[in-house]
Design an enzyme around this catalytic site. Structure first.
Site, PDB file in Angstrom:
ATOM      1  N   ASP A   4       0.708  -1.034  -0.371  1.00 21.26           N
ATOM      2  CA  ASP A   4       0.072   0.216   0.270  1.00 21.26           C
ATOM      3  C   ASP A   4       0.870   1.669  -0.552  1.00 21.26           C
ATOM      4  OD1 ASP A   4      -3.024  -0.809   0.215  1.00 21.26           O
ATOM      5  OD2 ASP A   4      -1.709  -1.862   1.225  1.00 21.26           O
TER       6      ASP A   4
ATOM      7  N   HIS B 286       0.675   3.420  -1.996  1.00 20.68           N
ATOM      8  CA  HIS B 286      -0.291   4.153  -3.306  1.00 20.68           C
ATOM      9  C   HIS B 286       0.504   5.857  -3.173  1.00 20.68           C
ATOM     10  CE1 HIS B 286      -4.314   3.128  -1.866  1.00 20.68           C
ATOM     11  NE2 HIS B 286      -3.618   2.159  -0.446  1.00 20.68           N
TER      12      HIS B 286
ATOM     13  N   ASP C  21      -1.692  -1.931  -4.375  1.00 24.05           N
ATOM     14  CA  ASP C  21      -1.853  -0.668  -4.458  1.00 24.05           C
ATOM     15  C   ASP C  21      -0.572  -0.165  -4.980  1.00 24.05           C
ATOM     16  OD1 ASP C  21      -4.472  -0.874  -4.066  1.00 24.05           O
ATOM     17  OD2 ASP C  21      -4.534  -0.552  -2.540  1.00 24.05           O
TER      18      ASP C  21
ATOM     19  N   HIS D 155      -6.517  -0.352  -5.579  1.00 24.30           N
ATOM     20  CA  HIS D 155      -6.484   0.688  -5.975  1.00 24.30           C
ATOM     21  C   HIS D 155      -5.837   0.837  -7.897  1.00 24.30           C
ATOM     22  CE1 HIS D 155      -7.425   3.531  -3.186  1.00 24.30           C
ATOM     23  NE2 HIS D 155      -7.341   3.304  -2.956  1.00 24.30           N
TER      24      HIS D 155
ATOM     25  N   HIS E 112      -4.753  -9.091  -0.500  1.00 30.34           N
ATOM     26  CA  HIS E 112      -5.403  -7.972  -0.885  1.00 30.34           C
ATOM     27  C   HIS E 112      -5.807  -7.627  -0.948  1.00 30.34           C
ATOM     28  CE1 HIS E 112      -3.880  -3.126  -1.478  1.00 30.34           C
ATOM     29  NE2 HIS E 112      -5.408  -3.700  -1.740  1.00 30.34           N
TER      30      HIS E 112
ATOM     31  N   HIS F 136      -4.286  -0.189   6.134  1.00 34.67           N
ATOM     32  CA  HIS F 136      -3.797   0.274   6.513  1.00 34.67           C
ATOM     33  C   HIS F 136      -2.884   0.373   8.087  1.00 34.67           C
ATOM     34  CE1 HIS F 136      -4.060   3.603   3.122  1.00 34.67           C
ATOM     35  NE2 HIS F 136      -4.163   1.597   2.432  1.00 34.67           N
TER      36      HIS F 136
END
Length: 642
Positions: A34, A36, A74, A147, A235, A265
């Site tokens: 993650d 991002h 992600d 995502h 995930h 997260h």
């Protein structure tokens, strides 16, 4: 009693064994999830936060001389990242992962299967470190998250681009969602055999049904399967946000040793032992705060995983460049008593609230200054979130929090979103205002949902089964279902809102052209006639819906700063998946490999009984939920540490 097989701290908390294993037999893996990349890229203050943290992870991998990097999904915040974000990501991977270094392990599984494409035959069906045209020092293996998942009429994602460029090795992408066979990446280093299973993000409700139908098979080597250390990278929601909107740990197979859990997260990187399934769960969490929730304020980490035969160690590496984040809950009734509420004027009470908030923020700023790591790339301005419960203080409904935060605009990174004023919901709401649903139609819809493959089908069944009085009065169901499908399948976040706005505008024009008096009954009849005209399925209506959905995608691209041409804005009825398999012959095995790639056996997980014993009661991971901690006690006789 044997010692635990894990050490999970940045510094060794146990005495080193007198005879440590040879480094030639130990896998050293950097684990992070993650990242991002591209989050808040339009925010001048926070635009580079995700890139800075990701670079630190890559720097740790280089400093620790790891064998490879494992990403849990992600990597990007958007499945269509901007050119700037993609360029910066490629620059970082090229800087830290390319170079002269001997790869000290072997990948002995069938790479044509591991790295196959769901869209077309992969012209490079092998790991990047085996490509004669590339010089890879630290390979990166990654699954996709929710995502950066594949989308569009030809499902592609940013990882496909990086894979084609030879910068990462993209695995865990499925070509079908029925009778899924997951082929592991099989690594060998000295005397250690490592199998890594990967499953890219799938909608939790759909994956939940797939598990319940026992349609997921993890293929294991038939030659000495118990000699392999088995890892699973997933995930999905780990926290329950509904009966089927998560994946219980009990759904996963018992032969696994470690589950790397992405999407959530909250950083829970210390291995947690599942006493039922007998495996450990590692939840690395995100490397950048994408929401101002309580779970995001935990210290962010990357992990260095050491694997030797059937044992492992996890060393935590706190990230030094992550922007500081402080979350504080304030119960106003604890600071302003009932006597003050009755005796003080509204102006005095607002002054007390102003002072309370100012003092709290000032203390947090002093704390942030003291706790700053001193790293030159760590931002100076922290993130602060004050969640203020002012239940019983209705006079603060008019409190101007926007004006209040201006005094901290040059000290806090998120001044505009720093204060969250909220009240608890009242339970004595009038029943006359409750929405009444048709119980018979719900029953029919639920029966349909047991056999339906999509949520939209169940919703459509409800509207077709209920009486006219319970249906939508203005919006037509077919257009809204089309927008819902676009939102679910392609993550078009503006699909529903754009469709609603378009229908309201169309109804306004229709009524302005047909209503010339104040007759309410005639107005109602015209609204019914308008909805009937909208709810048909002819070519004109279909084209009108496509045009609205095209507008929704343009709106999203505009919000993301994407300058794609209008020629690329094509809305399709469904996402096509190519199930054709490549007929290319396998590459010749390495001379030293004695592993038979065809000797794989299927392992099915019985999830029907697992649900009853293991289910406890979150699609997008933003750190909003905190899962109940899994018991971490290691049972007597479990594998020894090395």
């Amino acid at each position: 009693m044997p010692k635990s097989r894990i050490i999970s701290s940045s510094e060794n908390s146990e005495e080193e064994e007198s005879d440590p294993p040879s480094s030639d037999d130990v896998f050293k893996i950097l684990i992070t999830t993650d990242n991002h990349l591209g989050f808040a890229e339009r925010d001048d203050e926070r635009a580079n936060d995700s890139l800075i943290a990701f670079e630190e992870c890559l720097q740790i991998a280089r400093d620790e001389n790891v064998d490879f990097i494992l990403l849990g999904g992600d990597l990007f915040h958007d499945n269509k990242p901007s050119n700037h974000v993609m360029l910066e990501c490629m620059n970082l991977l090229r800087k830290y992962c390319l170079g002269d270094k001997t790869i000290e392990f072997k990948l002995i599984s069938d790479e044509k299967v591991n790295f196959s494409s769901t869209v077309q035959s992969n012209p490079f069906p092998w790991a990047n470190f085996k490509d004669p045209n590339l010089n890879i020092s630290t390979p990166v293996f990654s699954i996709h998250g929710n995502h950066d998942d594949p989308s569009g009429s030809t499902p592609l994602c940013p990882l496909d681009l990086l894979n084609s460029c030879g910068l990462i090795n993209y695995f865990g992408n499925l070509s079908t969602l029925e009778n899924i066979d997951i082929h592991p990446l099989l690594f060998r280093k000295g005397q250690t055999n490592l199998a890594i299973y990967g499953l890219g993000s799938i909608r939790d409700e759909r994956l939940h049904r797939i598990f319940l139908k026992n349609q997921i098979n993890l293929l294991r080597p038939t030659n000495q399967p118990d000699d392999w250390f088995n890892m699973f990278v997933i995930h999905q929601n780990r926290v329950a946000h509904g009966p089927k909107n998560y994946i219980p740990e009990q759904f996963l197979h018992e032969f696994l040793d470690i589950v790397i859990w992405g999407h959530e997260h909250d950083c829970r990187i210390t291995p947690e032992f599942n006493t039922v399934q007998k495996f450990f769960v590692i939840q690395p969490g995100s490397t950048v705060a994408t929401s101002l929730s309580e779970g995001e304020q935990l210290q962010k980490h990357a992990g260095i995983l050491h694997v030797h035969k059937k044992t492992f160690k996890m060393h935590q590496r706190p990230l030094q460049t992550v922007r500081q984040f402080y979350f504080v809950d304030i119960q106003l009734s604890d600071h302003i008593d009932e006597k003050a509420l009755k005796t003080l004027s509204n102006a005095k009470l607002e002054q007390k609230l102003d002072k309370l908030l100012t003092d709290t923020i000032t203390e947090l700023l002093v704390r942030a200054q003291k706790e700053h790591t001193g790293h030159p790339k760590q931002p100076k301005k922290p993130l602060i979130r004050l969640r203020v419960d002012y239940t019983g203080f209705d006079l603060f409904d008019s409190f101007n929090d926007i004006r209040f935060v201006q005094k901290f605009s040059d000290q806090v990174a998120n001044a505009k979103t720093m204060i969250n004023l909220h009240k608890k919901r009242e339970n004595n709401a009038s029943k006359s205002n409750e929405i009444k649903l048709d119980p018979n139609a719900i029953k029919i819809s639920n029966e349909q949902f047991k056999h339906a493959q999509r949520v939209e089908d169940s919703i459509q069944t409800y509207f077709e089964s209920t009486a006219e009085s319970n249906r939508l009065r203005l919006l037509d169901e077919k257009s809204m279902l089309a927008a819902l499908t676009e939102f679910i399948d392609k993550d078009e976040i503006y699909a529903l809102s754009t469709m609603v706005e378009a229908q309201i505008e169309q109804s306004r024009k229709f009524l302005s052209n047909n209503i010339h008096n104040d007759d309410v009954a005639f107005l109602e009849e015209e609204l019914k006639r308008f909805k009937t005209l909208q709810n048909i399925d002819d070519n004109e209506a279909t084209q009108r819906r496509k045009e609205v959905l095209t507008m929704a995608r343009k709106e999203r691209l505009k919000a993301n700063g994407d300058r794609s041409s209008d020629d690329d804005l094509m809305i399709t009825g469904s996402i096509g998946i190519n199930n054709d398999n490549s007929n290319d012959e396998n590459d010749d095995d390495d001379d030293d490999d004695d592993f038979d790639r065809s000797s794989m056996k299927s392992t099915q997980k019985r999830t029907q009984s697992s649900t009853a014993r293991g289910a406890t009661t979150r699609g997008r991971g933003r750190g909003r939920g905190r899962a109940k901690a899994t018991p971490t006690t290691t049972p007597r006789g479990k594998r020894k540490p090395f």
